[in-house]
Design a protein around this motif. Structure first.
Motif, PDB file in Angstrom:
ATOM      1  N   ILE A  21       0.835  -1.207   0.000  1.00  0.00           N
ATOM      2  CA  ILE A  21       0.000   0.000   0.000  1.00  0.00           C
ATOM      3  C   ILE A  21       0.866   1.252   0.000  1.00  0.00           C
ATOM      4  O   ILE A  21       0.623   2.199  -0.757  1.00  0.00           O
ATOM      5  CB  ILE A  21      -0.939  -0.003   1.227  1.00  0.00           C
ATOM      6  CG1 ILE A  21      -1.975  -1.131   1.101  1.00  0.00           C
ATOM      7  CG2 ILE A  21      -1.658   1.345   1.360  1.00  0.00           C
ATOM      8  CD1 ILE A  21      -2.759  -1.370   2.369  1.00  0.00           C
ATOM      9  N   ALA A  22       1.904   1.258   0.842  1.00  0.00           N
ATOM     10  CA  ALA A  22       2.763   2.439   0.968  1.00  0.00           C
ATOM     11  C   ALA A  22       3.570   2.722  -0.291  1.00  0.00           C
ATOM     12  O   ALA A  22       3.726   3.875  -0.703  1.00  0.00           O
ATOM     13  CB  ALA A  22       3.703   2.265   2.165  1.00  0.00           C
ATOM     14  N   ILE A  23       4.065   1.671  -0.945  1.00  0.00           N
ATOM     15  CA  ILE A  23       4.961   1.852  -2.086  1.00  0.00           C
ATOM     16  C   ILE A  23       4.202   2.019  -3.406  1.00  0.00           C
ATOM     17  O   ILE A  23       4.516   2.897  -4.209  1.00  0.00           O
ATOM     18  CB  ILE A  23       5.944   0.662  -2.191  1.00  0.00           C
ATOM     19  CG1 ILE A  23       6.854   0.625  -0.960  1.00  0.00           C
ATOM     20  CG2 ILE A  23       6.789   0.760  -3.463  1.00  0.00           C
ATOM     21  CD1 ILE A  23       7.690  -0.638  -0.838  1.00  0.00           C
ATOM     22  N   PHE A  24       3.161   1.202  -3.623  1.00  0.00           N
ATOM     23  CA  PHE A  24       2.519   1.150  -4.939  1.00  0.00           C
ATOM     24  C   PHE A  24       1.176   1.877  -5.022  1.00  0.00           C
ATOM     25  O   PHE A  24       0.726   2.211  -6.115  1.00  0.00           O
ATOM     26  CB  PHE A  24       2.313  -0.308  -5.364  1.00  0.00           C
ATOM     27  CG  PHE A  24       3.605  -1.073  -5.527  1.00  0.00           C
ATOM     28  CD1 PHE A  24       4.391  -0.896  -6.651  1.00  0.00           C
ATOM     29  CD2 PHE A  24       4.030  -1.957  -4.548  1.00  0.00           C
ATOM     30  CE1 PHE A  24       5.571  -1.598  -6.811  1.00  0.00           C
ATOM     31  CE2 PHE A  24       5.207  -2.673  -4.694  1.00  0.00           C
ATOM     32  CZ  PHE A  24       5.985  -2.488  -5.829  1.00  0.00           C
ATOM     33  N   TYR A  25       0.531   2.117  -3.882  1.00  0.00           N
ATOM     34  CA  TYR A  25      -0.804   2.709  -3.926  1.00  0.00           C
ATOM     35  C   TYR A  25      -0.875   4.071  -3.234  1.00  0.00           C
ATOM     36  O   TYR A  25      -1.935   4.493  -2.796  1.00  0.00           O
ATOM     37  CB  TYR A  25      -1.829   1.753  -3.304  1.00  0.00           C
ATOM     38  CG  TYR A  25      -2.128   0.560  -4.167  1.00  0.00           C
ATOM     39  CD1 TYR A  25      -3.100   0.607  -5.155  1.00  0.00           C
ATOM     40  CD2 TYR A  25      -1.420  -0.626  -4.009  1.00  0.00           C
ATOM     41  CE1 TYR A  25      -3.376  -0.485  -5.958  1.00  0.00           C
ATOM     42  CE2 TYR A  25      -1.681  -1.731  -4.803  1.00  0.00           C
ATOM     43  CZ  TYR A  25      -2.664  -1.651  -5.778  1.00  0.00           C
ATOM     44  OH  TYR A  25      -2.919  -2.747  -6.570  1.00  0.00           O
ATOM     45  N   THR A  26       0.246   4.744  -3.132  1.00  0.00           N
ATOM     46  CA  THR A  26       0.279   6.070  -2.516  1.00  0.00           C
ATOM     47  C   THR A  26       0.570   7.116  -3.589  1.00  0.00           C
ATOM     48  O   THR A  26       1.605   7.054  -4.255  1.00  0.00           O
ATOM     49  CB  THR A  26       1.363   6.138  -1.418  1.00  0.00           C
ATOM     50  OG1 THR A  26       1.066   5.151  -0.426  1.00  0.00           O
ATOM     51  CG2 THR A  26       1.381   7.502  -0.765  1.00  0.00           C
ATOM     52  N   ASP A  27      -0.362   8.060  -3.768  1.00  0.00           N
ATOM     53  CA  ASP A  27      -0.192   9.104  -4.785  1.00  0.00           C
ATOM     54  C   ASP A  27       0.848  10.132  -4.356  1.00  0.00           C
ATOM     55  O   ASP A  27       1.744  10.485  -5.106  1.00  0.00           O
ATOM     56  CB  ASP A  27      -1.531   9.807  -5.055  1.00  0.00           C
ATOM     57  CG  ASP A  27      -2.530   8.868  -5.715  1.00  0.00           C
ATOM     58  OD1 ASP A  27      -2.082   8.001  -6.489  1.00  0.00           O
ATOM     59  OD2 ASP A  27      -3.728   8.994  -5.451  1.00  0.00           O
ATOM     60  N   THR A  28       0.702  10.629  -3.137  1.00  0.00           N
ATOM     61  CA  THR A  28       1.639  11.636  -2.615  1.00  0.00           C
ATOM     62  C   THR A  28       2.034  11.271  -1.191  1.00  0.00           C
ATOM     63  O   THR A  28       1.244  10.659  -0.463  1.00  0.00           O
ATOM     64  CB  THR A  28       1.004  13.042  -2.618  1.00  0.00           C
ATOM     65  OG1 THR A  28      -0.206  13.003  -1.838  1.00  0.00           O
ATOM     66  CG2 THR A  28       0.700  13.517  -4.024  1.00  0.00           C
ATOM     67  N   ILE A  29       3.223  11.653  -0.808  1.00  0.00           N
ATOM     68  CA  ILE A  29       3.711  11.391   0.546  1.00  0.00           C
ATOM     69  C   ILE A  29       3.615  12.678   1.359  1.00  0.00           C
ATOM     70  O   ILE A  29       4.131  13.720   0.950  1.00  0.00           O
ATOM     71  CB  ILE A  29       5.165  10.888   0.525  1.00  0.00           C
ATOM     72  CG1 ILE A  29       5.231   9.544  -0.210  1.00  0.00           C
ATOM     73  CG2 ILE A  29       5.714  10.748   1.944  1.00  0.00           C
ATOM     74  CD1 ILE A  29       6.634   9.011  -0.381  1.00  0.00           C
TER      75      ILE A  29
END
Length: 213
Positions: A183-191
């Motif tokens: 979820i954190a690496i592949f499904y995050t648009d912006t950090i």
């Protein structure tokens, strides 16, 4: 002899049975199974529309001019799930330091099982949906809800070998860790760098507390 506050004994008579129920191993399994059956009945009954609208009900928090307004569905996903992943994080730490994952030889089997249980469903999904609009959902079949399997095993009690329960718990922890990373690496648009920075500061504070005892 212990001295009790005026209403402490009366409160203990009420709270102790409830506390024992909450701490019983079968409690979470019973609650999970009951709520699952209830949800299935409501979702497939004439009340299905009311059931769907219930989770879109707005819940507001207001302090002066500050306001936080989200649907019940949003509160569950972004509120309760944050607590859930915090608890999972603590469980992962305990297992790595003193549990089933502390010995790499013992941990290798549940680790490989969890990785296989994530990678192969994702590859099968991609093979079937490659080139379609749904191809981006490959992360969905990776998530394994081991909670149901563990709950069923717990409800069966001593009829299930303890080694099987231990294996499933270790597998669930590795699986949850993998799901969070996906979820954190592949499904995050912006950090959100501010939130990430605050989390880093809190982590350093906890490390300091740990060092100073």
């Amino acid at each position: 002899m212990k001295l009790y506050a005026p209403w402490e004994k009366a409160f203990k008579r009420l709270s102790t049975p409830f506390e024992h129920f909450l701490h019983a191993q079968t409690t979470t399994g019973l609650v999970l199974m009951f709520m699952t059956i209830l949800a299935l009945i409501l979702a497939n009954s004439p009340l299905s529309e009311i059931y769907a609208h219930f989770f879109h009900m707005k819940i507001d928090l207001n302090i002066g001019s500050w306001e936080l307004s989200h649907s019940l569905h949003h509160w569950i996903n972004d509120g309760l799930m944050a607590i859930f992943f915090f608890i999972i994080g603590l469980e992962i730490k305990r297992e790595i330091l003193a549990g089933e994952l502390s010995n790499i030889k013992v941990a290798m089997l549940p680790i490989l099982a969890a990785v296989g249980g994530m990678v192969f469903p994702a590859l099968i999904y991609l093979y079937i949906n490659y080139g379609t609009a749904g191809a981006g959902g490959w992360g969905i079949p990776m998530a394994t809800d081991i909670a149901f399997a563990i709950s069923a095993l717990v409800l069966l009690g001593k009829r299930v070998p303890a080694a099987l329960v231990t294996f499933l718990v270790a597998l669930a922890i590795v699986d949850d860790l993998g799901a969070v990373l996906v979820i954190a690496i592949f499904y995050t648009d912006t950090i959100n760098m501010m939130a990430l920075g605050l989390a880093g500061v809190m982590f350093l504070i906890m490390v300091s507390f740990n060092r100073f005892g």
